[in-house]
Design an enzyme around this catalytic site. Sequence first.
Site, PDB file in Angstrom:
ATOM      1  N   LYS A  79     138.431  77.869  72.265  1.00  0.00           N
ATOM      2  CA  LYS A  79     139.192  76.780  72.876  1.00  0.00           C
ATOM      3  C   LYS A  79     138.959  75.486  72.107  1.00  0.00           C
ATOM      4  O   LYS A  79     137.830  75.180  71.709  1.00  0.00           O
ATOM      5  CB  LYS A  79     138.764  76.620  74.340  1.00  0.00           C
ATOM      6  CG  LYS A  79     139.560  75.597  75.138  1.00  0.00           C
ATOM      7  CD  LYS A  79     139.086  75.597  76.590  1.00  0.00           C
ATOM      8  CE  LYS A  79     139.824  74.570  77.445  1.00  0.00           C
ATOM      9  NZ  LYS A  79     139.379  74.584  78.853  1.00  0.00           N
ATOM     10  N   SER A 154     142.744  75.079  82.379  1.00  0.00           N
ATOM     11  CA  SER A 154     143.133  74.461  81.127  1.00  0.00           C
ATOM     12  C   SER A 154     142.982  75.368  79.913  1.00  0.00           C
ATOM     13  O   SER A 154     143.466  75.060  78.833  1.00  0.00           O
ATOM     14  CB  SER A 154     142.295  73.203  80.904  1.00  0.00           C
ATOM     15  OG  SER A 154     140.915  73.528  80.822  1.00  0.00           O
ATOM     16  N   SER A 178     139.107  76.645  85.209  1.00  0.00           N
ATOM     17  CA  SER A 178     139.890  76.697  83.969  1.00  0.00           C
ATOM     18  C   SER A 178     139.650  77.923  83.103  1.00  0.00           C
ATOM     19  O   SER A 178     140.309  78.083  82.080  1.00  0.00           O
ATOM     20  CB  SER A 178     139.642  75.435  83.135  1.00  0.00           C
ATOM     21  OG  SER A 178     140.265  74.323  83.730  1.00  0.00           O
TER      22      SER A 178
END
Length: 490
Positions: A79, A154, A178
């Site tokens: 990420k 997210s 997330s």
Amino acid sequence: MASVTRMTIHELREALVTKKISVSETVRAYLERIDALNPRLQCFLTVLAEKALQEAEDYDAGRKDLSASPLAGIPIAVKDVLCTEGIRTTCGSKILENFFPPYDATVVSRLKSSGAILLGKTNMDEFAMGSSNENSAFGTARNPWDPTRVPGGSSGGSAAAVAADLCAAALGTDTGGSIRQPASFCGIVGLKPTYGRVSRYGLVAFASSLDQVGPMTKDVRDAALLLSVLAGHDPKDSTSIDHPVEDYAAAVEASIRGLRIGMPKEYFIEGMDPDVADATHKACRLFQDLGAELVEVSLPHTAYGVAAYYIIAPAEASSNLARYDGVKYGYRFPEARDLMTMYKESRSRGFGAEVKRRIMLGTYCLSAGYYDAYYRKASQVRTLIRRDFTEAFQKSDVLVAPVSPTAAFKIGEKTENPLQMYLNDVFTLPASLAGIPGLSLPCGYTTEGLPIGLQILGPPLGEATVLRAAYHFEQATRTARRMPSLSENA
């Protein structure tokens, strides 16, 4: 042999070690699939093709030892909120569009030390603030099951990349859900460890008392393998827990007969999508068939979780994001003629709408005259939520609940109503506030064919038990698992 990009980590390792396929062939297969599908899905913000191929050649030429680690030669994505030395790290924000960190996050260092090959950095909601990936400054990642729908947030780019077979596994971060929510929406496994179990050093902060790094994988065994590499004390992180790391992969196969499965009555409510409710109830009955014992428990302060989170997290974000002022690094408004204009315009133009909303909300909650009424009160509610879980785990070993009230929703469906978007995390936020581990894994599908995630929560440092329960459920439902039907030529 299954398609190389469809393999789990442990399947791929077997193929690599037995020379059924080379590391270079593996990396090329992933890069070709990324080239074909990423323009449509927008999972990756940065692809490290040349670097990944060079590392693969080092393995094939014997310059690196393929037997050194369970992750050696495995292509993994990260990420874009985790610092990577010399590799662009944007946090999904224009304000860090050209930021190249001078060091690696601890989790990235541990991946490298284990021999994993970094394929690239994945798309995300800006500064990890969002539940749909629609807040990314670089475009919305799309759900491989239906590209008109969100992948969740997210960590949406990581979840979509794993589901679409663009990487063998990925790292995500979970502040209020997330990892778990996008894992649910994309039909993969996602694990949020106990707060402090995995180092946060080099993780660009959103809410420092909540943020946690975790694995996003194709199955439970892979999540256990990755967690064994990521977990452990880090002196660079003052919140890191100094506690021995278990062999999570070995722990998953132990029997769950007699395991007490708690069903929090506050998580089984009216208003849930009927398909989600039905799949969750069926999952609970399956656990019972596997020899576990179902126990009803209560988490009475669940109803206050959303309100408490959306005071605590924005308050911490307003403090953490104060550093982005256009002075030392990040976007600077080029036409500023004085300091105040530089500050104002750099932040106004560099941050997106959701980030600015949370900065303003957090600053208000921390301002003179409002701290006691908001932040202090929210912190007290957080303590009550943590106590609820402590009491629930006296009666049960793990808790089982839905991940989200619905499956993946349409892109644009909730952007006009921030509160409706926030309520999407009603079942994931309490565990984050309590700092306990939580895992999402597929447990069924909607009538439209979209995946539904089951959430398994454990007590602090109870990852082994959570993974064990998840593994046995996964094995019992393996034949019912589906894959998104994506064509590289579409």
